[in-house]
Design a protein around this motif. Structure first.
Motif, short mmCIF file in Angstrom:
data_model
loop_
_atom_site.label_atom_id
_atom_site.label_comp_id
_atom_site.label_asym_id
_atom_site.label_seq_id
_atom_site.Cartn_x
_atom_site.Cartn_y
_atom_site.Cartn_z
N UNK A 155 -21.70 8.02 -40.05
CA UNK A 155 -22.16 7.34 -38.82
C UNK A 155 -21.12 6.78 -38.19
N UNK A 156 -20.87 7.28 -36.98
CA UNK A 156 -19.75 7.19 -36.10
C UNK A 156 -19.93 6.55 -34.77
N UNK A 157 -19.42 5.46 -34.30
CA UNK A 157 -19.52 4.96 -33.11
C UNK A 157 -18.34 4.95 -32.41
N UNK A 158 -18.39 5.41 -31.10
CA UNK A 158 -17.15 5.62 -30.20
C UNK A 158 -17.48 5.08 -28.75
N UNK A 159 -16.42 4.41 -28.18
CA UNK A 159 -16.56 3.61 -26.94
C UNK A 159 -15.27 3.53 -26.51
N UNK A 160 -15.02 3.02 -25.15
CA UNK A 160 -13.91 2.64 -24.54
C UNK A 160 -13.31 1.27 -25.44
N UNK A 161 -12.01 1.43 -25.57
CA UNK A 161 -11.44 0.15 -26.37
C UNK A 161 -11.73 -0.83 -25.72
N UNK A 162 -11.93 -1.17 -24.48
CA UNK A 162 -12.06 -2.26 -23.70
C UNK A 162 -13.62 -2.77 -24.08
N UNK A 163 -14.37 -2.09 -24.41
CA UNK A 163 -15.81 -2.49 -24.66
C UNK A 163 -16.09 -2.69 -26.18
N UNK A 164 -15.08 -2.41 -27.17
CA UNK A 164 -15.36 -2.31 -28.53
C UNK A 164 -15.86 -3.82 -29.20
#
Length: 175
Positions: A155-164
């Motif tokens: 299970x992988x989640x990816x987002x902008x670093x600023x929204x982590x």
């Protein structure tokens, strides 16, 4: 022209056969339809609102409400409506050791941080957090591997670093 006329005469001479009705009434007709599956085959996994259910493999996951959903042969994905984050579930492979799968992922992607072992729902699991990209377009990645029934799922989640900071709890909750 002669064949056309002969066919027309022959067709007019035919008597329609009487066929018995499919059912005696509406209730009997609906009873014939009972049990027919319409739509996606549940064995391939289905979304019920924000929950993904996979009956053949015996698991379910809750994803964030209102995220765009897609179930394909290779992965189940949900994407934030503004497309700034994605969560994906896929089969990583066979086995019982999620830590080994996480370590292989770290090697393949040149991730220096070592994966951490944990338990999720009583099942062996491993997780890793990392960033990718440049300072201007950095992405944060949270990946979990869970072993169940001789298979390892990722299970992988990816987002902008600023929204982590905001989205990590969402990723953890899905896992």
């Amino acid at each position: 022209p002669e064949r056309s006329e002969a066919s027309r005469e022959y067709a007019q001479a035919l008597v329609p056969a009487r066929m018995p009705p499919i059912a005696a009434d509406r209730a009997a007709f609906l009873e014939h339809l009972d049990g027919i599956v319409v739509g996606e085959r549940a064995g391939e996994g289905v979304f019920v609102e924000s929950r993904f259910l996979q009956p053949d493999m015996g698991f379910g996951l809750s994803f964030p409400k209102h995220w765009k959903q897609q179930n394909s042969r290779s992965a189940v994905t949900v994407q934030r409506p503004d497309e700034s984050a994605i969560l994906a579930l896929r089969l990583a492979g066979q086995g019982e050791d999620p830590l080994a799968a996480a370590q292989a992922f770290a090697r393949e992607n040149s991730i220096r941080q070592a994966p951490r072992s944990l338990k999720i729902g009583g099942l062996p699991a491993a997780e890793i957090e990392t960033e990718s990209g440049s300072k201007l377009s950095a992405s944060s990645v949270y990946v979990v591997w869970i072993a169940s029934g001789g298979l390892v799922y990722q299970i992988a989640g990816v987002c902008k670093a600023s929204e982590y900071g905001e989205l990590k709890p969402v990723f953890v909750a899905a896992a």
